[in-house]
Scaffold this motif. Structure first.
Motif, PDB file in Angstrom:
ATOM      1  N   TYR A 227      14.484   0.719  14.780  1.00  0.00           N
ATOM      2  CA  TYR A 227      14.128   0.278  16.136  1.00  0.00           C
ATOM      3  C   TYR A 227      14.664  -1.115  16.470  1.00  0.00           C
ATOM      4  O   TYR A 227      14.119  -1.800  17.329  1.00  0.00           O
ATOM      5  CB  TYR A 227      12.609   0.315  16.340  1.00  0.00           C
ATOM      6  CG  TYR A 227      11.971   1.581  15.812  1.00  0.00           C
ATOM      7  CD1 TYR A 227      12.316   2.815  16.345  1.00  0.00           C
ATOM      8  CD2 TYR A 227      11.065   1.539  14.761  1.00  0.00           C
ATOM      9  CE1 TYR A 227      11.760   3.997  15.843  1.00  0.00           C
ATOM     10  CE2 TYR A 227      10.510   2.712  14.263  1.00  0.00           C
ATOM     11  CZ  TYR A 227      10.860   3.933  14.803  1.00  0.00           C
ATOM     12  OH  TYR A 227      10.318   5.095  14.304  1.00  0.00           O
ATOM     13  N   MET A 238       3.901   6.862  16.999  1.00  0.00           N
ATOM     14  CA  MET A 238       4.163   8.288  16.856  1.00  0.00           C
ATOM     15  C   MET A 238       5.196   8.551  15.760  1.00  0.00           C
ATOM     16  O   MET A 238       5.931   9.523  15.788  1.00  0.00           O
ATOM     17  CB  MET A 238       4.596   8.894  18.194  1.00  0.00           C
ATOM     18  CG  MET A 238       5.748   8.244  18.877  1.00  0.00           C
ATOM     19  SD  MET A 238       5.893   8.872  20.573  1.00  0.00           S
ATOM     20  CE  MET A 238       7.641   8.631  20.843  1.00  0.00           C
ATOM     21  N   ARG A 239       5.173   7.666  14.783  1.00  0.00           N
ATOM     22  CA  ARG A 239       6.040   7.851  13.631  1.00  0.00           C
ATOM     23  C   ARG A 239       5.465   8.928  12.713  1.00  0.00           C
ATOM     24  O   ARG A 239       4.270   8.938  12.402  1.00  0.00           O
ATOM     25  CB  ARG A 239       6.200   6.529  12.858  1.00  0.00           C
ATOM     26  CG  ARG A 239       6.917   5.444  13.657  1.00  0.00           C
ATOM     27  CD  ARG A 239       7.168   4.195  12.830  1.00  0.00           C
ATOM     28  NE  ARG A 239       5.932   3.538  12.407  1.00  0.00           N
ATOM     29  CZ  ARG A 239       5.225   2.715  13.159  1.00  0.00           C
ATOM     30  NH1 ARG A 239       5.600   2.444  14.406  1.00  0.00           N
ATOM     31  NH2 ARG A 239       4.123   2.160  12.699  1.00  0.00           N
ATOM     32  N   TYR A 360      10.216  15.072  20.252  1.00  0.00           N
ATOM     33  CA  TYR A 360      10.976  14.525  19.132  1.00  0.00           C
ATOM     34  C   TYR A 360      10.746  15.370  17.889  1.00  0.00           C
ATOM     35  O   TYR A 360       9.607  15.588  17.466  1.00  0.00           O
ATOM     36  CB  TYR A 360      10.575  13.072  18.869  1.00  0.00           C
ATOM     37  CG  TYR A 360      10.927  12.177  20.019  1.00  0.00           C
ATOM     38  CD1 TYR A 360      12.251  11.791  20.236  1.00  0.00           C
ATOM     39  CD2 TYR A 360       9.966  11.756  20.926  1.00  0.00           C
ATOM     40  CE1 TYR A 360      12.592  11.003  21.322  1.00  0.00           C
ATOM     41  CE2 TYR A 360      10.295  10.965  22.015  1.00  0.00           C
ATOM     42  CZ  TYR A 360      11.604  10.597  22.213  1.00  0.00           C
ATOM     43  OH  TYR A 360      11.938   9.834  23.295  1.00  0.00           O
ATOM     44  N   HIS A 364      14.524   9.361  15.634  1.00  0.00           N
ATOM     45  CA  HIS A 364      13.881   8.032  15.637  1.00  0.00           C
ATOM     46  C   HIS A 364      12.638   8.007  14.738  1.00  0.00           C
ATOM     47  O   HIS A 364      11.799   7.114  14.880  1.00  0.00           O
ATOM     48  CB  HIS A 364      13.496   7.598  17.059  1.00  0.00           C
ATOM     49  CG  HIS A 364      14.639   7.628  18.020  1.00  0.00           C
ATOM     50  ND1 HIS A 364      15.688   6.741  17.957  1.00  0.00           N
ATOM     51  CD2 HIS A 364      14.907   8.469  19.063  1.00  0.00           C
ATOM     52  CE1 HIS A 364      16.559   7.017  18.929  1.00  0.00           C
ATOM     53  NE2 HIS A 364      16.115   8.054  19.603  1.00  0.00           N
ATOM     54  N   TRP A 366      10.228  10.107  14.803  1.00  0.00           N
ATOM     55  CA  TRP A 366       9.091  10.397  15.661  1.00  0.00           C
ATOM     56  C   TRP A 366       8.749  11.876  15.760  1.00  0.00           C
ATOM     57  O   TRP A 366       9.580  12.757  15.525  1.00  0.00           O
ATOM     58  CB  TRP A 366       9.368   9.915  17.082  1.00  0.00           C
ATOM     59  CG  TRP A 366       9.337   8.438  17.298  1.00  0.00           C
ATOM     60  CD1 TRP A 366       8.670   7.501  16.562  1.00  0.00           C
ATOM     61  CD2 TRP A 366      10.010   7.719  18.339  1.00  0.00           C
ATOM     62  NE1 TRP A 366       8.876   6.249  17.093  1.00  0.00           N
ATOM     63  CE2 TRP A 366       9.691   6.354  18.179  1.00  0.00           C
ATOM     64  CE3 TRP A 366      10.829   8.097  19.384  1.00  0.00           C
ATOM     65  CZ2 TRP A 366      10.188   5.365  19.036  1.00  0.00           C
ATOM     66  CZ3 TRP A 366      11.331   7.129  20.249  1.00  0.00           C
ATOM     67  CH2 TRP A 366      11.004   5.773  20.067  1.00  0.00           C
ATOM     68  N   HIS A 452      -0.745   6.976  20.982  1.00  0.00           N
ATOM     69  CA  HIS A 452       0.687   6.819  20.715  1.00  0.00           C
ATOM     70  C   HIS A 452       1.272   5.511  21.248  1.00  0.00           C
ATOM     71  O   HIS A 452       2.392   5.152  20.889  1.00  0.00           O
ATOM     72  CB  HIS A 452       1.500   8.012  21.205  1.00  0.00           C
ATOM     73  CG  HIS A 452       1.135   9.298  20.522  1.00  0.00           C
ATOM     74  ND1 HIS A 452       1.201   9.454  19.161  1.00  0.00           N
ATOM     75  CD2 HIS A 452       0.676  10.470  21.024  1.00  0.00           C
ATOM     76  CE1 HIS A 452       0.807  10.685  18.844  1.00  0.00           C
ATOM     77  NE2 HIS A 452       0.477  11.305  19.953  1.00  0.00           N
TER      78      HIS A 452
END
Length: 562
Positions: A227, A238-239, A360, A364, A366, A452
């Motif tokens: 990021y 929201m990983r 996703y 990323h 996510w 989130h």
């Protein structure tokens, strides 16, 4: 009512339908079937990308009609997306800016207008908000998010019912039953067929458990995104590694979590027990057969797993369950399309397949949606209408869920209200691209502070660029070059080489905000309302400590502006 009984009724209806006298000539106005899944990523449809799953029945629409590669949403979150679809208006005008606040039922929706114009209307599946949808002759809808197994339904004529079985199959049974036994052959119809899948917490049908829990999927290139240069992305919760629940999402048994000393993530064990508790004994047996070996292997591996190993393990578990739910959606799409073909209903019917937004799938690092980055901003859109749309065609035009209402109304010969903000897609669908001149779309996400923790932002998106303004706890801008940076990893806003482009996008964004009647006063109203409820503990996933942190950050921004 048990699903077995419902299936028998559908079967009986199909038999009786086959014995009927020939129907009157089809009405000139087209039938409309709007099919929508919840959180179905375009990456998980093989007409777009077959690296994860094959979806031959959804792909049939692409072969029969048109596939859109630049379809998007105005606000990437479930209920607001549905409100936009129904009203043809952006969130700030229809009032449904997030999942927290109620939908304003004084809004006029396109089903109401079609019903008034003589269409027979029906809705089956997931609406997400409200329990009495306006403009429908028949409906059977899931309350709220609904359940994958043995779901409850709110119905127009039967009250509240529970049906045993798997939700994707049941919603299709209801849809086919209506087509066979309630549809009036001398009247055009508008049918909304709305799936819960593949929404979290991703419970697949029993018949797919053994197959999908043994599959392995390729990892996205940005699974380990750091990021850099994107503060809002770094803050988001929201990983997969840190925010995807071990039990509630990845199906690690609570007892195994206790044995290994794994702490809960959110309402982890509660969500698992809630879903597991809905299962019948035979359904539990199938669930246990599939997930017990996974849990036993996990117990052995966990003590020596690195953080990277854990992320990769959670990613695979996520994709197995998520894609397993889509397998049932595709199968049931086949049931519907087969019925339409067998009963002569394909030629004069507009069929749309889409999702309420993208999702996703590890990009990323996510899961979930919300951002204006492509995987959640873009949505699948496939449209068939054999009389008007060239088979196997594709379009890269910038279209949005904002456009559905006016498209259906124009196709039906119904005048759209002047306050609808979309544009009919008929010129694109019928090959008259010279009558389509949109070169940018507008996006605005509001739900913060909330689960989130994706900061509020609005954006202009063209085929080449995105200019994004994060304006609540961060006053930051991002400029993304969509052509040179398709994975959207680099913020070019302060790059001198993009100065002219940045200035032009700022001007055009200001014009779009005026065109769509969005402004800072409206944004502040929604901020004040949500902060009030969050401070009172009424917003899911937001702690008092988080509210205090946000208030301090807001105060700092306000001070800097002065």
């Amino acid at each position: 009512m048990k699903r077995s009984l419902l299936s028998l009724l559908v079967f009986a209806g199909l038999l009786s339908y086959g014995c009927k006298s020939p129907e009157p000539a089809q009405p000139q106005r087209p039938n409309i079937i709007f099919i929508m899944s919840d959180d179905h990523a375009y990456q998980a449809i093989s007409a777009y990308d077959n690296s994860l799953i094959e979806t031959p029945n959804i792909d049939r629409l692409a072969k029969m009609g048109m596939l859109f590669t630049n379809a998007s949403v105005t606000n990437s979150i479930c209920a607001p997306s549905r409100a936009t679809i129904l009203t043809g208006k952006h969130s700030h005008l229809n009032g449904k800016v997030d999942n927290h606040f109620h939908f304003d039922t004084t809004n006029v929706t396109f089903p109401q207008l079609l019903q008034e114009a003589g269409y027979q209307t029906a809705m089956f599946g997931k609406l997400h908000f409200g329990n009495n949808p306006k403009g429908f002759d028949q409906f059977k809808i899931l309350p709220g998010q609904g359940s994958y197994y043995n779901p409850d339904f709110i119905t127009k004529h039967e009250g509240n019912i529970q049906v045993e079985g798997y939700v994707t199959d049941i919603v299709t049974d209801m849809t086919l039953d209506w087509l066979a036994n309630e549809r009036k052959a001398d009247q055009p119809f508008m049918l909304m067929y709305l799936h819960k899948a593949p929404h979290r917490s991703w419970l697949m049908a029993e018949r797919h458990l053994e197959d999908f829990t043994n599959r392995k999927f390729p990892e996205p290139k940005t699974l380990f995104d750091d990021y850099a240069g994107r503060a809002a992305a770094a803050e988001a919760e929201m990983r997969i590694m840190d925010h995807m629940a071990w039990a509630g999402d990845n199906k690690v048994f609570p007892a195994v979590m206790d044995e290994l000393g794994i702490p809960e993530i959110g309402y982890d064990k509660t969500r698992f027990q809630s879903e597991y508790g809905r299962l019948t004994e035979s359904q539990k047996a199938a669930f246990d057969r599939a997930y017990t070996p996974i849990n036993e292997a996990f117990k052995k591996a966990y003590p020596s797993m690195s953080d990277a190993d854990k992320l990769r393990w959670k990613y695979q578990r996520y994709l197995q369950d998520y894609l397993g739910t889509i397998q049932a959606v595709d199968e049931n799409m086949g049931r519907l399309l087969d019925y339409l073909e067998a009963n002569g209903l394909m030629e004069n019917t507009i069929i749309v397949y889409t999702s309420d937004q993208g999702f996703y799938l590890g990009e990323h690092g996510w899961f979930d949606k919300r951002f204006v980055y492509d995987e959640s901003f873009k949505t699948p859109l496939l449209v068939s209408w054999p009389q008007r749309i060239k088979a196997g065609s594709r379009s890269d035009e910038l279209v949005q869920n904002l456009d559905f209402a006016q498209t259906f109304l124009e196709a039906a010969g119904v005048k759209a209200p002047s306050d609808m903000q979309g544009e009919s897609l008929l010129p694109i669908l019928t090959g008259q691209n010279d009558k389509w001149n949109r070169d940018a779309v507008y996006y605005h996400y509001y739900e913060y502070p909330a689960e989130h923790m994706v900061n509020r932002h609005y954006a202009i998106v063209t085929k080449d660029y995105k200019l994004v303004h994060y304006y609540f706890v961060e006053d930051r801008w991002e400029l993304i070059d969509r052509k040179k940076d398709p994975m959207e990893l680099k913020n070019e806003y302060d790059n001198p080489a993009y100065k002219q482009i940045r200035e032009e996008l700022h001007r055009r964004l200001t014009d779009l905000r005026v065109k769509y009647k969005d402004n800072s006063e409206l944004s502040q109203k929604y901020i004040d309302d949500l902060m009030r409820d969050a401070s009172a503990g009424k917003v899911f996933g937001v702690s008092p400590d988080k509210i205090r942190e946000i208030q301090n950050r807001r105060a700092k921004i306000d001070l800097e502006k002065k």
